[in-house]
Structure formats: C-alpha cells, structure tokens
Design a protein around this motif. Structure first.
Motif, PDB file in Angstrom:
ATOM      1  N   PRO A  31       0.829  -1.213   0.000  1.00 24.15           N
ATOM      2  CA  PRO A  31       0.000   0.000   0.000  1.00 24.15           C
ATOM      3  C   PRO A  31       0.859   1.257   0.000  1.00 24.15           C
ATOM      4  O   PRO A  31       1.954   1.285   0.580  1.00 24.15           O
ATOM      5  N   PRO A  32       0.362   2.329  -0.618  1.00 26.72           N
ATOM      6  CA  PRO A  32       1.169   3.553  -0.744  1.00 26.72           C
ATOM      7  C   PRO A  32       1.493   4.225   0.585  1.00 26.72           C
ATOM      8  O   PRO A  32       2.425   5.038   0.642  1.00 26.72           O
ATOM      9  N   ASP A  33       0.749   3.930   1.640  1.00 25.27           N
ATOM     10  CA  ASP A  33       1.056   4.543   2.934  1.00 25.27           C
ATOM     11  C   ASP A  33       2.041   3.713   3.758  1.00 25.27           C
ATOM     12  O   ASP A  33       2.300   4.018   4.926  1.00 25.27           O
ATOM     13  N   SER A  34       2.603   2.670   3.172  1.00 26.54           N
ATOM     14  CA  SER A  34       3.603   1.860   3.874  1.00 26.54           C
ATOM     15  C   SER A  34       4.830   2.720   4.187  1.00 26.54           C
ATOM     16  O   SER A  34       5.230   3.574   3.401  1.00 26.54           O
ATOM     17  N   ARG A  35       5.427   2.469   5.349  1.00 20.99           N
ATOM     18  CA  ARG A  35       6.558   3.282   5.798  1.00 20.99           C
ATOM     19  C   ARG A  35       7.795   2.412   5.898  1.00 20.99           C
ATOM     20  O   ARG A  35       7.759   1.303   6.441  1.00 20.99           O
ATOM     21  N   TYR A  36       8.911   2.930   5.390  1.00 20.04           N
ATOM     22  CA  TYR A  36      10.190   2.232   5.386  1.00 20.04           C
ATOM     23  C   TYR A  36      11.168   3.039   6.243  1.00 20.04           C
ATOM     24  O   TYR A  36      11.384   4.227   5.972  1.00 20.04           O
ATOM     25  N   PHE A  37      11.771   2.411   7.230  1.00 20.35           N
ATOM     26  CA  PHE A  37      12.612   3.176   8.159  1.00 20.35           C
ATOM     27  C   PHE A  37      13.678   2.269   8.766  1.00 20.35           C
ATOM     28  O   PHE A  37      13.590   1.041   8.684  1.00 20.35           O
ATOM     29  N   GLY A  38      14.688   2.910   9.388  1.00 24.08           N
ATOM     30  CA  GLY A  38      15.722   2.152  10.071  1.00 24.08           C
ATOM     31  C   GLY A  38      17.112   2.705   9.828  1.00 24.08           C
ATOM     32  O   GLY A  38      17.340   3.912   9.946  1.00 24.08           O
ATOM     33  N   ILE A  39      18.037   1.820   9.461  1.00 24.65           N
ATOM     34  CA  ILE A  39      19.438   2.172   9.236  1.00 24.65           C
ATOM     35  C   ILE A  39      19.729   2.046   7.749  1.00 24.65           C
ATOM     36  O   ILE A  39      19.601   0.964   7.176  1.00 24.65           O
ATOM     37  N   GLY A  40      20.108   3.132   7.128  1.00 28.39           N
ATOM     38  CA  GLY A  40      20.325   3.090   5.683  1.00 28.39           C
ATOM     39  C   GLY A  40      21.120   4.279   5.185  1.00 28.39           C
ATOM     40  O   GLY A  40      21.548   5.139   5.964  1.00 28.39           O
ATOM     41  N   GLY A  41      21.308   4.311   3.863  1.00 27.36           N
ATOM     42  CA  GLY A  41      22.126   5.349   3.250  1.00 27.36           C
ATOM     43  C   GLY A  41      21.385   6.109   2.157  1.00 27.36           C
ATOM     44  O   GLY A  41      20.153   6.091   2.075  1.00 27.36           O
ATOM     45  N   ALA A  42      22.156   6.732   1.277  1.00 27.00           N
ATOM     46  CA  ALA A  42      21.614   7.655   0.291  1.00 27.00           C
ATOM     47  C   ALA A  42      20.662   6.977  -0.694  1.00 27.00           C
ATOM     48  O   ALA A  42      19.624   7.541  -1.060  1.00 27.00           O
ATOM     49  N   GLN A  43      21.005   5.773  -1.169  1.00 31.62           N
ATOM     50  CA  GLN A  43      20.149   5.083  -2.134  1.00 31.62           C
ATOM     51  C   GLN A  43      18.799   4.724  -1.518  1.00 31.62           C
ATOM     52  O   GLN A  43      17.758   4.818  -2.170  1.00 31.62           O
ATOM     53  N   MET A  44      18.816   4.332  -0.253  1.00 32.69           N
ATOM     54  CA  MET A  44      17.568   3.996   0.426  1.00 32.69           C
ATOM     55  C   MET A  44      16.735   5.253   0.671  1.00 32.69           C
ATOM     56  O   MET A  44      15.514   5.250   0.483  1.00 32.69           O
ATOM     57  N   ARG A  45      17.391   6.328   1.075  1.00 29.65           N
ATOM     58  CA  ARG A  45      16.654   7.584   1.291  1.00 29.65           C
ATOM     59  C   ARG A  45      16.022   8.071   0.000  1.00 29.65           C
ATOM     60  O   ARG A  45      14.893   8.575  -0.012  1.00 29.65           O
ATOM     61  N   ALA A  46      16.732   7.912  -1.101  1.00 31.44           N
ATOM     62  CA  ALA A  46      16.186   8.337  -2.397  1.00 31.44           C
ATOM     63  C   ALA A  46      14.948   7.544  -2.782  1.00 31.44           C
ATOM     64  O   ALA A  46      14.111   8.002  -3.554  1.00 31.44           O
ATOM     65  N   ALA A  47      14.813   6.327  -2.214  1.00 30.54           N
ATOM     66  CA  ALA A  47      13.648   5.477  -2.498  1.00 30.54           C
ATOM     67  C   ALA A  47      12.509   5.700  -1.501  1.00 30.54           C
ATOM     68  O   ALA A  47      11.502   4.996  -1.548  1.00 30.54           O
ATOM     69  N   GLY A  48      12.682   6.679  -0.590  1.00 31.75           N
ATOM     70  CA  GLY A  48      11.621   6.985   0.362  1.00 31.75           C
ATOM     71  C   GLY A  48      11.852   6.453   1.762  1.00 31.75           C
ATOM     72  O   GLY A  48      10.939   6.443   2.588  1.00 31.75           O
TER      73      GLY A  48
END
Length: 386
Positions: A31-48
């Motif tokens: 679903p579009p309201d799914s949230r992705y969070f945690g430990i990550g870098g620039a490529q992950m941030r660019a993906a939301g």
C-alpha cells in the motif's frame, strides 16, 4: 487496518544500493502509505526510506577493526532493538551486515516480529557454524548465489534464490567508449586501468598506499597508461587526494563515485576484495584482486576459512581464474607485474569474457523484484496469522 511498517538495516555502500532497489520494488507491491525506516544510506533515502541512523556506522570489516568500533555498534543495535520492540514493525529486513543484523534478528524473532535476511553470509567460505545462528534469526533467507540453496536446504532453513541485483543492473555488453566519454577519458589509447582500493576508511588506510605505489611502478616502466580511481564518499576522496599528492607524475583521474563507469571504461582493474570484484566480473574485465588486513585478523580468518581463494570471481568459478595477491604478497612490484599480464594476455581476456558472460546469465534473475515478492509474502502471511 494500520499502515505497514517495514524496518530495515543495511550496512555500507553495497547494502544501501541493494536495499534501495528492493524498497522501490516493495513500493509497487505494498500500500502507498507503507513506511520504510531504520538504518540506511543515500540510495535507500532516495527510495523513500527514513534513515534514523546512517549505514556508514556498520561499515566495518575484520575482527580488529570491529573491536575498535564495538561499543558504538552495540549501542546502536540496542537503541534500534528498543525502538522496534516498543513499536513492532510488520517485518524486519536485514540487508547484509551479518555481524550486526543476525543478532538483532534473533531478538526480534523471539519477540514475534517476522525477519528476512537479504544476502547470505559467506558461510560457504568461512564461519560455517554461523548456520545455527541463522536458523534462529530468520524466517526467510534470500540467497544471491545458486549454490547457497543446497546449504540452507540441508539445514532446514526457509530460503529462496533471487539472483544477484548487480547482474540486473550491469549490462551484458559493456560500452567502454560511452563510459570513457562520460568520465572524460580518452576513447582509444592509452590503456585504462581502474583502481578500486575499497569504500571503508580502514581499507583506504591499509590498501590504498600499496595501490598507489603499484600505479607508480607501472608508470615508471614507460608504458602509456591512464588510471581512474573512484572515491566512494567525500571523506574517502580526501584521503585519496592526500595520497595522490605524493605521486604528482601519475596520469590519474580521481572521480566522485561512478565506480561502475570506471569499471566499464577500463581495460583491466586492480580491485580490493569485496563486491567490487563481482562488479568487475560482470563488466567482463580482467582484474587483479588484492587485500590487506591486520595480522591478527588475517590469522583468525585463515584458521576459519574453507576455500583457497577470497575473490568472488574465483569462488563462483570454483578455481583461480584471476590472480589474488594478499597481505605480504601484495607488493607494489607484484601487483604491477600481475596487472601488466592482465592487460597484455589476449587469450586470457577472451577466456575470462566467456566465463564472466556465463556467470552473468546465471545471476541475472530480477533479484530486487523477487526479493520484494518474497518479503511481501512474509508480511501477508504474518498478518493472516494475527
């Protein structure tokens, strides 16, 4: 129904790249309201992705280096674990970084949180006893090499072969001339050597000085060459620039990122052992693999190792197809000699091209999409159980 919460932890540049591709695929399935969070870098941030901690915190390799950073890493894991236990996510996906993620996955799984681990640790090369911890840690192991599936089947661990994401990203037929134009390099002569000394500060400190000395030896022999060296981050670039200042005579292009373009553009590569060796193979390039770690780390790894090689191209081929010069064997002269042989041996170049092309076909499976499908299935199965 509440929005899905996908927690992830990815270590260093390669894990960030892999996780970013998976997040993009998950966003098309969840679903579009799914949230992705945690430990990550620039490529992950660019993906939301919402990065609460940077992935660079986990970019440590080797026993000695890990011991130096252990207090900070343990604090980070405890803090992240408390966060996830207080508000359990729909799933936790550990991307590589097994020393960090497997322990975290064990605790989360005991708390009833579904866990997926993306990219099997190298238990086929060393530390095979880790399979028991993996069995406690993960509901699903996603494998990137086909031979790994037999290992997990024997251990009774749920697993799936998804292929390697890099095989999807890198074209079957490289275009060296286009890559050279992109990087501002000459399209014909001289020969171009890509030099990749690693993406961690500890690697740069130990490996880069020897690589620079090897480049100087090659240049001193009067051969017309051009070297291109990608820097993984601004901090790494600064360290490499300081080293380059000792060799003002070197025809060297130091570039920000663009390691794939550097490999695509080159005639041969000098590469620190790690994911970059697989990237070089997928670009069908002759290479020399090298690595140096502290003496104690080397002794421990030697005692726990099962294979006579450490480079992924050799591991996947099951034999030495490219040279490996490690520890004391990695002298500037030895590296220069090995690179000249890789540049000049046309029969070897043709043989490697054939081997690496077959390898590329084996690993290209749409890995990010398959991984996203598998993660989505874990999420849905867990929701139905509740």
């Amino acid at each position: 129904m509440s929005a899905l919460q996908i927690a992830m932890a990815a270590g260093e540049t390669s894990g960030d790249l892999l996780a970013g591709a998976v997040i993009r695929q998950l966003s098309m399935r969840l679903p579009p309201d799914s949230r992705y969070f945690g430990i990550g870098g620039a490529q992950m941030r660019a993906a939301g992705f919402q990065a609460r901690f940077p992935s660079e915190k986990l970019a440590v390799r080797g026993y000695v280096e890990a011991a130096r950073h252990l207090p900070e890493i343990l604090w980070l894991r405890r803090a992240f674990k408390r966060t996830l236990r207080a508000a359990p996510p729909s799933v936790f996906v550990g991307v590589d970084a097994p020393d960090f993620n497997l322990g975290l996955e064990c605790a989360l799984r005991r708390a009833g949180i579904p866990t997926v681990h993306f990219i099997s640790p190298s238990i086929w090369a060393w530390r095979g006893a880790r399979i028991h911890k993996i069995k406690r840690a993960t509901d699903l192991m996603l494998c990137v090499f086909p031979f790994e599936t037999e290992i997990y089947a024997r251990a009774g661990i749920v697993h799936r072969y998804v292929g390697h994401p890099l095989a999807d990203l890198i074209p079957f037929k490289p275009d060296p001339m286009a890559a050279r134009r992109t990087l501002g390099l000459p399209e014909s002569r001289p020969a171009i050597v890509a030099v990749l000394p690693g993406s961690r500060n500890s690697e740069i400190a130990r490996i880069a000085p020897v690589f620079f000395a090897a480049m100087a030896r090659m240049h001193e022999r009067g051969r017309r060459l051009r070297f291109v060296m990608p820097a993984a981050s601004p901090a790494i670039r600064g360290a490499l620039q300081r080293l380059a200042g000792r060799y003002p005579q070197l025809p060297l292009s130091l570039i920000d990122g663009h390691s794939h373009r550097a490999l695509e553009a080159c005639d041969a590569a000098l590469v620190a052992s790690g994911t970059a060796t697989l990237e070089a193979a997928l670009y069908k390039k002759p290479m020399v693999i090298s690595y140096q770690v502290p003496w104690l780390t080397a002794q421990i790894m030697k005692r726990q190792g099962y294979l006579p090689y450490i480079g992924l191209p050799n591991i996947l081929a099951g034999r030495f197809i490219v040279p490996e010069l490690l520890q004391r064997s990695a002298t500037p002269n030895a590296l220069a000699d090995a690179l000249f042989d890789q540049l000049d041996n046309d029969a070897n170049r043709r043989a490697l091209n054939e081997i690496f092309t077959q390898l590329h076909h084996t690993l290209k499976r749409g890995a990010a999409a398959r991984a996203a499908d598998a993660i989505a299935e874990v999420i849905h199965a867990a929701r139905h159980r509740r």
